[in-house]
Design a protein around this motif. Structure first.
Motif, PDB file in Angstrom:
ATOM      1  N   SER A  35       0.723  -1.098   0.076  1.00  0.00           N
ATOM      2  CA  SER A  35       0.022   0.075  -0.077  1.00  0.00           C
ATOM      3  C   SER A  35       0.765   1.462  -0.199  1.00  0.00           C
ATOM      4  O   SER A  35       0.130   2.335   0.073  1.00  0.00           O
ATOM      5  CB  SER A  35      -0.951  -0.229   1.135  1.00  0.00           C
ATOM      6  OG  SER A  35      -0.167  -0.093   2.345  1.00  0.00           O
ATOM      7  N   GLY A  36       2.029   1.069   0.137  1.00  0.00           N
ATOM      8  CA  GLY A  36       3.163   2.361  -0.131  1.00  0.00           C
ATOM      9  C   GLY A  36       3.667   2.910   1.172  1.00  0.00           C
ATOM     10  O   GLY A  36       4.096   3.990   1.208  1.00  0.00           O
ATOM     11  N   ASN A  37       3.079   2.165   2.314  1.00  0.00           N
ATOM     12  CA  ASN A  37       3.927   2.554   3.502  1.00  0.00           C
ATOM     13  C   ASN A  37       5.034   1.704   3.987  1.00  0.00           C
ATOM     14  O   ASN A  37       5.545   1.207   3.095  1.00  0.00           O
ATOM     15  CB  ASN A  37       2.549   2.530   4.582  1.00  0.00           C
ATOM     16  CG  ASN A  37       1.557   3.215   4.460  1.00  0.00           C
ATOM     17  OD1 ASN A  37       1.814   4.371   4.199  1.00  0.00           O
ATOM     18  ND2 ASN A  37       0.358   2.828   4.618  1.00  0.00           N
ATOM     19  N   ILE A  38       5.484   1.738   5.041  1.00  0.00           N
ATOM     20  CA  ILE A  38       6.516   1.188   5.710  1.00  0.00           C
ATOM     21  C   ILE A  38       6.169  -0.059   6.616  1.00  0.00           C
ATOM     22  O   ILE A  38       5.330   0.125   7.369  1.00  0.00           O
ATOM     23  CB  ILE A  38       7.591   2.257   6.575  1.00  0.00           C
ATOM     24  CG1 ILE A  38       8.192   3.390   5.868  1.00  0.00           C
ATOM     25  CG2 ILE A  38       8.577   1.582   7.214  1.00  0.00           C
ATOM     26  CD1 ILE A  38       9.074   3.080   4.620  1.00  0.00           C
ATOM     27  N   ALA A  39       7.027  -1.056   6.203  1.00  0.00           N
ATOM     28  CA  ALA A  39       6.886  -2.431   6.877  1.00  0.00           C
ATOM     29  C   ALA A  39       7.955  -2.117   8.201  1.00  0.00           C
ATOM     30  O   ALA A  39       9.055  -2.182   7.668  1.00  0.00           O
ATOM     31  CB  ALA A  39       6.983  -3.581   6.271  1.00  0.00           C
ATOM     32  N   ALA A  40       7.809  -2.235   9.364  1.00  0.00           N
ATOM     33  CA  ALA A  40       8.861  -2.108  10.439  1.00  0.00           C
ATOM     34  C   ALA A  40       8.676  -3.262  11.625  1.00  0.00           C
ATOM     35  O   ALA A  40       7.551  -3.601  11.748  1.00  0.00           O
ATOM     36  CB  ALA A  40       8.714  -0.655  11.036  1.00  0.00           C
ATOM     37  N   LEU A  41       9.628  -3.762  12.003  1.00  0.00           N
ATOM     38  CA  LEU A  41       9.895  -4.941  12.897  1.00  0.00           C
ATOM     39  C   LEU A  41      10.012  -4.259  14.302  1.00  0.00           C
ATOM     40  O   LEU A  41      10.760  -3.441  14.568  1.00  0.00           O
ATOM     41  CB  LEU A  41      10.838  -5.665  12.500  1.00  0.00           C
ATOM     42  CG  LEU A  41      11.288  -7.129  13.439  1.00  0.00           C
ATOM     43  CD1 LEU A  41       9.902  -7.870  13.482  1.00  0.00           C
ATOM     44  CD2 LEU A  41      12.421  -7.729  13.145  1.00  0.00           C
ATOM     45  N   GLY A  42       8.930  -4.335  15.313  1.00  0.00           N
ATOM     46  CA  GLY A  42       8.883  -3.765  16.506  1.00  0.00           C
ATOM     47  C   GLY A  42       8.541  -4.744  17.731  1.00  0.00           C
ATOM     48  O   GLY A  42       7.736  -5.734  17.326  1.00  0.00           O
ATOM     49  N   GLY A  43       8.830  -4.347  18.551  1.00  0.00           N
ATOM     50  CA  GLY A  43       8.251  -5.045  20.122  1.00  0.00           C
ATOM     51  C   GLY A  43       6.983  -4.258  20.471  1.00  0.00           C
ATOM     52  O   GLY A  43       6.457  -3.232  20.122  1.00  0.00           O
ATOM     53  N   ASN A  44       6.156  -5.142  21.432  1.00  0.00           N
ATOM     54  CA  ASN A  44       5.091  -4.515  22.106  1.00  0.00           C
ATOM     55  C   ASN A  44       3.917  -4.378  20.885  1.00  0.00           C
ATOM     56  O   ASN A  44       3.261  -3.493  21.166  1.00  0.00           O
ATOM     57  CB  ASN A  44       5.491  -3.415  22.967  1.00  0.00           C
ATOM     58  CG  ASN A  44       6.273  -3.516  23.976  1.00  0.00           C
ATOM     59  OD1 ASN A  44       6.231  -4.445  24.517  1.00  0.00           O
ATOM     60  ND2 ASN A  44       6.954  -2.452  24.104  1.00  0.00           N
ATOM     61  N   GLN A  45       3.900  -5.148  19.884  1.00  0.00           N
ATOM     62  CA  GLN A  45       3.031  -5.035  18.869  1.00  0.00           C
ATOM     63  C   GLN A  45       1.620  -6.190  19.311  1.00  0.00           C
ATOM     64  O   GLN A  45       2.123  -7.150  19.670  1.00  0.00           O
ATOM     65  CB  GLN A  45       3.524  -5.293  17.668  1.00  0.00           C
ATOM     66  CG  GLN A  45       4.726  -4.355  17.216  1.00  0.00           C
ATOM     67  CD  GLN A  45       4.175  -2.989  17.339  1.00  0.00           C
ATOM     68  OE1 GLN A  45       3.420  -2.558  16.466  1.00  0.00           O
ATOM     69  NE2 GLN A  45       4.874  -2.381  18.011  1.00  0.00           N
ATOM     70  N   GLY A  46       0.453  -5.821  18.699  1.00  0.00           N
ATOM     71  CA  GLY A  46      -0.471  -6.728  18.717  1.00  0.00           C
ATOM     72  C   GLY A  46      -1.366  -6.681  19.854  1.00  0.00           C
ATOM     73  O   GLY A  46      -2.450  -7.267  20.063  1.00  0.00           O
TER      74      GLY A  46
END
Length: 119
Positions: A35-46
């Motif tokens: 969709s043109g955004n950034i995919a980023a790997l992070g903690g405390n997600q979900g």
């Protein structure tokens, strides 16, 4: 698969005043989304789906407000590259965040537009 070692800094703002409140979230650049955004790997997600959070990919806009909660929101601030790190490969993978979470991390929960640190 190669991770790009850029830190992506998100800052927290007060919704009513758009003032920075001195805190935020840091995540790692992983790729671009379909969709043109950034995919980023992070903690405390979900959130509750993972009893308070897990490490996973989330989708972030570089121009729009991201996570919103309790009269606050997050917005992209800046990318940082660690000192002494050089990488000539600037072609980021284009991916679907939910598909990548499922294949790479075994996470089947769908991401939403209200993810980010501090939630």
């Amino acid at each position: 698969m190669k991770l790009v070692s850029l830190f992506m800094v998100m800052r927290n703002y007060v919704e009513s005043t758009d003032k920075f409140i001195g805190s935020g979230h840091i995540t790692f650049l992983y790729g671009n989304t379909v969709s043109g955004n950034i995919a980023a790997l992070g903690g405390n997600q979900g959130g509750g789906d993972f009893e308070g959070g897990t490490i996973k990919l989330s989708e972030y806009s570089l121009t729009e407000k991201n996570a919103k909660w309790g009269g606050k929101y997050q917005r992209f601030y800046k990318f940082y590259l660690p000192s002494g790190y050089y990488d000539n490969d600037h072609n980021l993978k284009v991916l679907d965040v939910d598909e990548e979470n499922s294949i790479v991390f075994g996470i089947s929960v769908q991401s939403n537009s209200n993810e980010g640190g501090g939630l």
